[in-house]
Design a protein around this motif. Structure first.
Motif, PDB file in Angstrom:
ATOM      1  N   GLY A  13      52.257  34.759  35.480  1.00 30.05           N
ATOM      2  CA  GLY A  13      51.404  35.239  36.572  1.00 30.05           C
ATOM      3  C   GLY A  13      50.073  35.816  36.132  1.00 30.05           C
ATOM      4  O   GLY A  13      49.468  36.600  36.854  1.00 30.05           O
ATOM      5  N   CYS A  14      49.582  35.446  34.951  1.00 28.50           N
ATOM      6  CA  CYS A  14      48.324  36.055  34.466  1.00 28.50           C
ATOM      7  C   CYS A  14      47.096  35.475  35.163  1.00 28.50           C
ATOM      8  O   CYS A  14      46.036  36.079  35.161  1.00 28.50           O
ATOM      9  CB  CYS A  14      48.193  35.924  32.954  1.00 28.50           C
ATOM     10  SG  CYS A  14      47.579  34.321  32.370  1.00 28.50           S
ATOM     11  N   CYS A  15      47.248  34.281  35.728  1.00 32.53           N
ATOM     12  CA  CYS A  15      46.166  33.664  36.503  1.00 32.53           C
ATOM     13  C   CYS A  15      44.939  33.282  35.668  1.00 32.53           C
ATOM     14  O   CYS A  15      43.878  32.996  36.229  1.00 32.53           O
ATOM     15  CB  CYS A  15      45.709  34.541  37.671  1.00 32.53           C
ATOM     16  SG  CYS A  15      47.042  35.027  38.754  1.00 32.53           S
ATOM     17  N   ALA A  16      45.059  33.301  34.346  1.00 33.21           N
ATOM     18  CA  ALA A  16      43.934  32.890  33.513  1.00 33.21           C
ATOM     19  C   ALA A  16      43.535  31.455  33.840  1.00 33.21           C
ATOM     20  O   ALA A  16      42.359  31.088  33.746  1.00 33.21           O
ATOM     21  CB  ALA A  16      44.286  33.022  32.033  1.00 33.21           C
ATOM     22  N   TYR A  19      40.939  31.430  36.547  1.00 30.79           N
ATOM     23  CA  TYR A  19      39.608  31.806  36.064  1.00 30.79           C
ATOM     24  C   TYR A  19      38.987  30.666  35.255  1.00 30.79           C
ATOM     25  O   TYR A  19      37.809  30.348  35.406  1.00 30.79           O
ATOM     26  CB  TYR A  19      39.691  33.087  35.228  1.00 30.79           C
ATOM     27  CG  TYR A  19      39.981  34.303  36.069  1.00 30.79           C
ATOM     28  CD1 TYR A  19      38.998  34.828  36.905  1.00 30.79           C
ATOM     29  CD2 TYR A  19      41.228  34.903  36.068  1.00 30.79           C
ATOM     30  CE1 TYR A  19      39.253  35.926  37.705  1.00 30.79           C
ATOM     31  CE2 TYR A  19      41.494  36.007  36.858  1.00 30.79           C
ATOM     32  CZ  TYR A  19      40.510  36.517  37.682  1.00 30.79           C
ATOM     33  OH  TYR A  19      40.761  37.594  38.479  1.00 30.79           O
ATOM     34  N   ALA A  20      39.808  30.078  34.375  1.00 32.64           N
ATOM     35  CA  ALA A  20      39.296  28.992  33.530  1.00 32.64           C
ATOM     36  C   ALA A  20      38.864  27.815  34.380  1.00 32.64           C
ATOM     37  O   ALA A  20      37.822  27.199  34.134  1.00 32.64           O
ATOM     38  CB  ALA A  20      40.370  28.569  32.535  1.00 32.64           C
ATOM     39  N   PHE A  23      35.606  28.550  36.273  1.00 30.57           N
ATOM     40  CA  PHE A  23      34.496  28.616  35.319  1.00 30.57           C
ATOM     41  C   PHE A  23      34.100  27.222  34.853  1.00 30.57           C
ATOM     42  O   PHE A  23      32.922  26.886  34.743  1.00 30.57           O
ATOM     43  CB  PHE A  23      34.920  29.492  34.128  1.00 30.57           C
ATOM     44  CG  PHE A  23      33.800  29.829  33.192  1.00 30.57           C
ATOM     45  CD1 PHE A  23      32.668  30.490  33.636  1.00 30.57           C
ATOM     46  CD2 PHE A  23      33.896  29.514  31.848  1.00 30.57           C
ATOM     47  CE1 PHE A  23      31.642  30.828  32.763  1.00 30.57           C
ATOM     48  CE2 PHE A  23      32.869  29.844  30.959  1.00 30.57           C
ATOM     49  CZ  PHE A  23      31.744  30.501  31.423  1.00 30.57           C
ATOM     50  N   PHE A  29      33.049  32.826  37.676  1.00 30.62           N
ATOM     51  CA  PHE A  29      34.474  33.095  37.880  1.00 30.62           C
ATOM     52  C   PHE A  29      34.766  33.421  39.337  1.00 30.62           C
ATOM     53  O   PHE A  29      34.209  34.378  39.884  1.00 30.62           O
ATOM     54  CB  PHE A  29      34.926  34.259  36.992  1.00 30.62           C
ATOM     55  CG  PHE A  29      34.794  33.945  35.529  1.00 30.62           C
ATOM     56  CD1 PHE A  29      35.797  33.259  34.872  1.00 30.62           C
ATOM     57  CD2 PHE A  29      33.649  34.314  34.831  1.00 30.62           C
ATOM     58  CE1 PHE A  29      35.672  32.947  33.526  1.00 30.62           C
ATOM     59  CE2 PHE A  29      33.521  34.014  33.474  1.00 30.62           C
ATOM     60  CZ  PHE A  29      34.535  33.323  32.828  1.00 30.62           C
TER      61      PHE A  29
ATOM     62  N   GLY B  70      37.891  40.348  35.788  1.00 33.48           N
ATOM     63  CA  GLY B  70      37.648  39.226  36.686  1.00 33.48           C
ATOM     64  C   GLY B  70      37.067  38.012  35.997  1.00 33.48           C
ATOM     65  O   GLY B  70      36.475  37.147  36.630  1.00 33.48           O
ATOM     66  N   THR B  71      37.225  37.959  34.665  1.00 35.03           N
ATOM     67  CA  THR B  71      36.838  36.754  33.922  1.00 35.03           C
ATOM     68  C   THR B  71      38.092  36.277  33.180  1.00 35.03           C
ATOM     69  O   THR B  71      39.163  36.830  33.391  1.00 35.03           O
ATOM     70  CB  THR B  71      35.750  37.056  32.874  1.00 35.03           C
ATOM     71  OG1 THR B  71      36.340  37.805  31.811  1.00 35.03           O
ATOM     72  CG2 THR B  71      34.602  37.843  33.473  1.00 35.03           C
ATOM     73  N   PHE B  72      37.912  35.293  32.303  1.00 35.41           N
ATOM     74  CA  PHE B  72      39.093  34.925  31.510  1.00 35.41           C
ATOM     75  C   PHE B  72      39.052  35.521  30.101  1.00 35.41           C
ATOM     76  O   PHE B  72      39.733  35.051  29.201  1.00 35.41           O
ATOM     77  CB  PHE B  72      39.381  33.431  31.515  1.00 35.41           C
ATOM     78  CG  PHE B  72      38.351  32.530  30.875  1.00 35.41           C
ATOM     79  CD1 PHE B  72      37.113  32.999  30.450  1.00 35.41           C
ATOM     80  CD2 PHE B  72      38.638  31.175  30.695  1.00 35.41           C
ATOM     81  CE1 PHE B  72      36.180  32.153  29.867  1.00 35.41           C
ATOM     82  CE2 PHE B  72      37.725  30.309  30.111  1.00 35.41           C
ATOM     83  CZ  PHE B  72      36.479  30.813  29.699  1.00 35.41           C
ATOM     84  N   PHE B 218      29.847  32.938  25.986  1.00 30.21           N
ATOM     85  CA  PHE B 218      30.998  33.709  26.469  1.00 30.21           C
ATOM     86  C   PHE B 218      32.283  32.897  26.319  1.00 30.21           C
ATOM     87  O   PHE B 218      33.300  33.387  25.851  1.00 30.21           O
ATOM     88  CB  PHE B 218      30.789  34.122  27.929  1.00 30.21           C
ATOM     89  CG  PHE B 218      31.900  34.980  28.490  1.00 30.21           C
ATOM     90  CD1 PHE B 218      32.082  36.278  28.039  1.00 30.21           C
ATOM     91  CD2 PHE B 218      32.757  34.487  29.466  1.00 30.21           C
ATOM     92  CE1 PHE B 218      33.108  37.077  28.537  1.00 30.21           C
ATOM     93  CE2 PHE B 218      33.778  35.280  29.978  1.00 30.21           C
ATOM     94  CZ  PHE B 218      33.952  36.569  29.517  1.00 30.21           C
ATOM     95  N   ARG B 219      32.193  31.614  26.674  1.00 32.04           N
ATOM     96  CA  ARG B 219      33.361  30.734  26.550  1.00 32.04           C
ATOM     97  C   ARG B 219      33.837  30.690  25.080  1.00 32.04           C
ATOM     98  O   ARG B 219      35.028  30.802  24.792  1.00 32.04           O
ATOM     99  CB  ARG B 219      33.042  29.322  27.038  1.00 32.04           C
ATOM    100  CG  ARG B 219      34.258  28.389  27.055  1.00 32.04           C
ATOM    101  CD  ARG B 219      33.857  26.920  27.018  1.00 32.04           C
ATOM    102  NE  ARG B 219      32.961  26.541  28.100  1.00 32.04           N
ATOM    103  CZ  ARG B 219      33.367  26.179  29.312  1.00 32.04           C
ATOM    104  NH1 ARG B 219      34.638  26.135  29.595  1.00 32.04           N
ATOM    105  NH2 ARG B 219      32.481  25.843  30.229  1.00 32.04           N
ATOM    106  N   SER B 290      46.235  40.331  34.847  1.00 33.20           N
ATOM    107  CA  SER B 290      45.202  39.329  35.050  1.00 33.20           C
ATOM    108  C   SER B 290      44.623  38.845  33.717  1.00 33.20           C
ATOM    109  O   SER B 290      44.185  39.644  32.889  1.00 33.20           O
ATOM    110  CB  SER B 290      44.097  39.915  35.927  1.00 33.20           C
ATOM    111  OG  SER B 290      43.191  38.895  36.286  1.00 33.20           O
ATOM    112  N   SER B 291      44.668  37.545  33.522  1.00 35.35           N
ATOM    113  CA  SER B 291      44.084  36.880  32.348  1.00 35.35           C
ATOM    114  C   SER B 291      44.662  37.341  31.008  1.00 35.35           C
ATOM    115  O   SER B 291      43.998  37.241  29.990  1.00 35.35           O
ATOM    116  CB  SER B 291      42.564  37.079  32.303  1.00 35.35           C
ATOM    117  OG  SER B 291      41.957  36.100  33.095  1.00 35.35           O
ATOM    118  N   CYS B 292      45.871  37.834  30.998  1.00 33.55           N
ATOM    119  CA  CYS B 292      46.407  38.369  29.743  1.00 33.55           C
ATOM    120  C   CYS B 292      47.255  37.353  28.986  1.00 33.55           C
ATOM    121  O   CYS B 292      48.267  36.881  29.490  1.00 33.55           O
ATOM    122  CB  CYS B 292      47.227  39.622  29.988  1.00 33.55           C
ATOM    123  SG  CYS B 292      47.865  40.287  28.441  1.00 33.55           S
TER     124      CYS B 292
END
Lengths: 163, 604
Positions: A13-16, A19-20, A23, A29, B70-72, B218-219, B290-292
Motif C-alpha cells: 500500500g505504499c502507492c509509489a 507517484y511514479a 511523474f 506528481f 507527495g513525490t516518489f 530528481f528522478r 506513502s512511497s516507502c
C-alpha cells in the motif's frame, strides 16, 4: 509478449507506483493522474492495486467511435491516441475494471501504455507486487508452482495407497 | 527561489474566531529551515510565548509537510506536528507516517496552523479549494479508528484523515495525534493540545500536482537513493521481514533492553516478544507508508486466547518493549492487545507502557497503596497491562486519571519521582543508556525530552558497531551529528529510517533537485544545527536549563544487575560538558552569540 503481473498478497500500500506513473506521464506528481490505482482498505489495512489488463477483446477500443483506442497486436497494448479522442467517455463506461480514467481535471482520458515496454511503476515496487514479465514465463511459473504442490499431495496419496 | 517541492501556501485556522486564511509560504524561512519540523519550529518561536501553559488557548499546533512529501522520494509520507508539548513543557515535534501529508500537499498546502480554541468540537475539511470548519460534536468521544471511518463517511471515501481519540479529548499528557486511524504522531502529548482546543481532526482530499524543480535530476536521485536503501540489511530486507521488532533480540543480546522499569537491562524471555515470534504467530501482512520502499509496518492479528480475533497495525519495537519487557511481560497477545488499545484511545505506546511499569514498581514497593489499585499491578501480568491501559485511556477511577498524566507526575504524586524512567518528564524509549552510553546523552539533551528519534546513535553504537557502545569518548560529537542530521531530515518530509542507508549528502541531493535550493551535505547539516539551536532557544526561554539535561538516578547510580552489560552505569557528566562545547554553547548549555550569528539565528 510482456505483461504487468500483480501479486496481490505482496502489496504494502505504499502507492509509489501511483507517484511514479503520474511523474512518468506528466512530469509532475499527482496520484489522480496515475494509470494504476492502489485501493486502500483502512478498516482491515489491506491493499489492492487495480491496473489496465490490456484485454484481448478490449471493450474500450470496441466502443471508441474515433479509433483513439486500438489494440496493438504486436505489443499487446491497447494504445491510446490522445489527438483522436473526442472525450465521449464511452471507454470509461465499457471498461469492466475501471482502468480507463479521467485525469485530475476530470477532462482528459488517461490509460496505461506499459510505458512503451519499461513500466515506471514496476521500478519503484520494492515489495515486488508488480512485475513485468513474459506471459509464457508467467504461465510456466504458475504451472511449476501447481506441480510442486501436486507432487507433495501425490506423495501423501501414495502413502495412503501403500498402507 | 523555490522552484518545486513546496506548494507555497500555508493555511491558518483560528478556532476562536472561525477565520480561515491562506498565507504565502515564506521563501526565506524555507531556505533556512526547509519545511516540516524546521519551518514549524520557526513559526512557534516567532508566534508563541514559550512560557505559556501548553494546554491554554495561546498554544498553537502546526501540521507540517516537507518538500519531498507527495513525490516518489523514498519514505516520503511523513507529517509533522509541532507545538509546545504538555508532557514536557518543551518545544515538541512528533511525526507520523501514512498518507495524510502527501494528501495535504495535493490539496495545495505545505502547512496548517491551528490556533485559538473552538467553543464546540469541530473538524476541518479541506477539498478542492474549500476549507471549512464543521461541527464534530457527534465525533467527540469516538475512538481513533471509528473517527477515521466517520470522517471519511462525512466527507469523501478517499479522504485522508488526522484525528485525536478519547485520550486527546480528555487532555491526557500521553495523547497522540493520529493519522489514517492507526498511524501515530506519538510523543510529548501533542494530542492533548488539540483536545484543549476542541479540535477533533482534519479530513483532506486534494487534486493538485506536486512539482519538482529538476525532474530528470530528481528522478536520478530517487533511483539512486532507492537503490542504496534496497542494499542495506535493515531497510532492504530486515525491516520488511521482521518489522522494527527485529531489534528485540539485538538489544537484549547486548544487555541494553530495559526490563521491569529499568530495574534490569536483560529480559530472559525476550524471544517470546521478538520480531521473529511476532512474524510467526501474528503477522497478516506488511504495510508501508506513502512511497516507502522499506515497509516496516505490520498488520497483525491475535489468533488465540481471550483477545482472539483482535486486529490492528503494529506493534513496533518500542511498543513491544514498553508494553512487554518494561512491564516484565512475555505474553505477546497481551502486548498486542495493549498496543491496539493505545491506538484506539490515541495514546503514546512508549509513554503508556513505561507509565504502567512505573506504577507496577510503585505498587510492588508499597508506595502505591492497594486501595488505589483496582487490580494487582504486578510485573509480568499481561492482564494488568491491558486493564491499566483501559483505565488510562478512559481516565476511569483515581488511578486512571493519574496514569494519564504520565510516569513522572504519577511517581511524584506517590512521593517517589525518582522511579519515573524519564527525561524532562517524557518516558524513555527502549534502550538502556547504561549499556549504550551515547544514547543516554541524547536522552538528556533531546529538545523534546527522552527520545530515540531525535538522534538515533543506536545505528552507530549498536547496529553497525562502528563505535564502541560502552566508551564515552567521541559520544558528544556523535550525538550532535545525529541530532543535526535528524532535525534537517525531519524538515524534508521523509522518514528517519532512510538514514539506515542514506547520508546527509544523499538527502541534500533529493532536497536540492526537488526544490532548486543549492544544498550540499555541509549546508544540510548546518540547517539541522540551526533548527536544533532554535529549539534549544525556545526551551531556554520556557525556563529549561542545564539542570534539566539529566537522567533518573537509577540510570546514573544503579549498576545493571544481569546480562551482557552487567555492572554498567551511565556517567553522563563525562559527556555533557563535552557536548556543550561541541555545540558551541557555554557551561550552562546556552548558545553563545557567536554560534547564533554563525547559524544566522536572530536573538531577541
Amino acid at each position: 509478449m510482456k505483461i504487468l503481473i500483480l501479486d496481490l498478497l505482496k502489496c504494502t500500500g505504499c502507492c509509489a507506483c501511483e507517484y511514479a506513473c503520474s511523474f512518468q506521464h506528466t512530469g509532475v506528481f499527482n496520484p489522480l493522474n496515475s494509470r494504476i490505482e492502489v485501493n486502500i482498505f483502512l478498516e482491515d489495512l489491506s491493499f489492492v492495486p487495480t491496473l489496465c489488463l490490456q484485454c484481448e477483446k478490449a471493450y474500450c477500443a470496441e466502443v471508441c467511435p474515433t479509433s483513439a483506442l486500438t489494440k496493438n497486436d504486436q505489443t499487446g497494448v491497447v494504445d491510446f491516441d490522445k489527438d483522436r479522442c473526442i472525450g465521449c467517455k464511452q471507454c470509461i463506461v465499457a471498461c469492466p475494471w475501471g482502468s480507463v480514467k479521467l485525469n485530475h481535471k476530470g477532462k482528459e482520458i488517461i490509460k496505461c501504455d506499459n510505458c512503451a515496454g519499461d513500466p515506471a511503476c514496476v521500478k519503484v515496487c520494492s515489495a515486488k507486487a508488480l512485475t513485468f514479465e513474459e506471459v509464457e514465463d508467467v504461465v510456466l511459473a504458475k504451472q511449476k508452482r501447481t506441480a510442486v504442490l501436486l507432487k507433495e499431495i501425490g506423495k501423501d496419496l501414495a502413502k495412503g495407497v501403500s498402507s | 527561489m523555490i522552484k518545486g517541492g513546496f506548494q507555497g501556501k500555508v493555511l491558518r485556522v483560528n478556532l476562536t474566531s472561525g477565520e480561515i486564511r491562506v498565507e504565502d509560504l515564506k521563501e526565506e524561512w524555507a531556505e533556512k529551515f526547509i519545511g516540516g519540523r524546521g519551518y514549524g519550529t520557526k513559526i512557534m518561536y516567532d508566534e508563541v510565548d514559550p512560557t505559556i501553559d501548553p494546554l491554554s488557548e495561546k498554544n498553537k499546533v502546526i501540521i507540517a509537510t516537507g518538500p519531498l512529501g507527495g513525490t516518489f522520494a523514498p519514505s516520503s509520507g511523513r507529517t509533522m506536528v509541532i507545538t509546545k508539548g504538555p508532557l514536557t513543557g518543551t518545544i515538541a515535534c512528533s511525526n507520523a507516517g501514512g498518507y495524510f501529508g502527501p494528501a495535504l500537499k495535493q490539496a495545495g498546502f505545505d502547512l496548517v496552523i491551528i490556533e485559538g480554541k473552538a467553543k464546540e468540537p469541530v473538524y476541518l475539511w479541506i477539498y478542492k479549494g474549500i476549507t471549512e470548519l464543521r461541527p464534530a460534536t457527534d465525533l467527540w468521544g469516538k475512538l481513533v479508528d471509528e473517527t477515521d471511518k466517520l470522517l471519511r463517511e462525512k466527507t469523501h471515501p478517499q479522504a485522508e484523515t488526522m484525528e485525536i481519540g478519547p485520550a486527546g479529548e480528555k487532555q491526557s499528557l500521553l495523547a497522540n495525534v493520529m493519522f489514517n486511524g492507526h498511524r501515530a504522531a506519538g510523543r510529548t502529548g501533542v494530542g492533548a493540545v488539540l483536545g484543549s482546543k476542541n479540535f477533533k481532526g482534519i479530513a483532506v482530499r486534494g487534486n493538485q500536482e506536486v512539482k519538482v524543480a529538476e525532474p530528470e535530476e530528481f528522478r536520478e536521485a530517487v533511483t539512486k537513493t532507492r537503490e542504496i536503501l534496497s542494499k542495506d540489511a535493515f531497510s532492504g530486507g530486515g525491516a520488511a521481514m521482521l518489522g522494527t521488532a527485529m531489534l528485540v533480540n539485538v538489544l537484549n543480546s547486548i544487555g541494553a533492553f530495559p526490563t521491569k522499569n529499568s530495574q534490569d537491562a536483560y529480559f530472559p524471555e525476550a524471544e517470546k516478544i521478538s520480531g521473529e515470534t511476532l512474524r510467526e504467530r501474528n503477522l497478516l501482512r506488511n504495510e508501508a507508508c506513502s512511497s516507502c520502499p522499506i515497509g516496516c509496518g505490520r498488520v497483525t492479528e491475535i489468533k488465540e486466547g481471550k483477545y482472539k480475533g483482535a486486529q490492528g497495525g503494529g506493534p513496533e519495537y518500542e511498543s513491544v518493549w514498553s508494553l512487554g519487557a518494561m512491564c516484565g511481560i512475555s505474553d505477546l497477545d497481551a502486548v498486542l492487545m495493549a498496543n491496539y488499545l493505545c491506538d484506539k484511545y490515541g495514546m503514546d505506546t512508549i509513554s503508556a507502557g513505561v507509565t504502567v511499569a512505573c506504577a507496577m514498581e510503585l505498587y510492588e514497593k508499597g508506595y502505591l497503596p492497594k486501595e488505589d489499585a483496582p487490580f494487582p499491578l504486578t510485573f509480568g501480568s499481561g492482564e494488568a497491562v491491558v486493564e491499566a491501559i483501559k483505565l488510562m485511556g478512559e481516565q476511569k477511577e483515581k488511578l486512571g486519571k493519574l496514569l494519564a498524566q504520565g510516569s513522572y507526575r504519577l511517581a511524584e504524586y506517590y512521593k517517589h519521582p525518582e522511579l519515573s524512567m524519564s527525561a524532562k518528564k517524557q518516558e524513555f524509549p527502549a534502550y538502556d543508556p547504561r549499556g549504550v552510553k551515547g544514547i543516554g546523552l541524547q536522552f538528556a539533551t533531546s529538545n523534546r525530552g527522552a527520545c530515540h528519534v531525535r538522534g538515533y546513535t543506536i545505528a552507530a553504537e549498536v547496529l553497525s558497531g562502528a563505535v564502541d557502545r560502552l566508551k564515552y569518548e567521541g559520544k558528544a560529537e556523535l550525538v550532535k551529528t545525529f541530532q543535526d542530521l535528524t532535525a534537517a531530515l525531519d524538515s524534508t518530509g521523509i522518514c528517519l529510517f532512510t538514514t539506515f542507508g542514506l547520508g546527509g549528502g544523499d538527502i541534500a541531493l533529493l532536497l536540492s533537485t526537488a526544490t532548486g535550493f543549492q544544498v550540499g551535505e555541509k549546508e544540510f547539516m548546518q540547517i539541522g544545527e540551526r533548527i536544533w539551536n532554535l529549539e534549544r532557544l525556545f526551551n531556554l526561554r520556557a525556563g529549561f536549563s542545564r539542570k534539566d539535561d539529566t537522567l533518573p538516578p537509577r540510570i546514573l547510580k544503579e549498576p545493571i544487575k544481569s546480562g551482557p552489560s552487567k555492572g554498567e552505569i551511565e556517567e553522563l557528566d563525562k559527556m555533557l560538558a563535552d557536548y556543550y562545547k561541541v555545540r558551541g554553547w557555554d557551561n550552562d548549555g546556552v548558545p553563545g552569540e557567536g554560534k547564533l550569528k554563525e547559524l544566522e539565528l536572530v536573538v531577541d
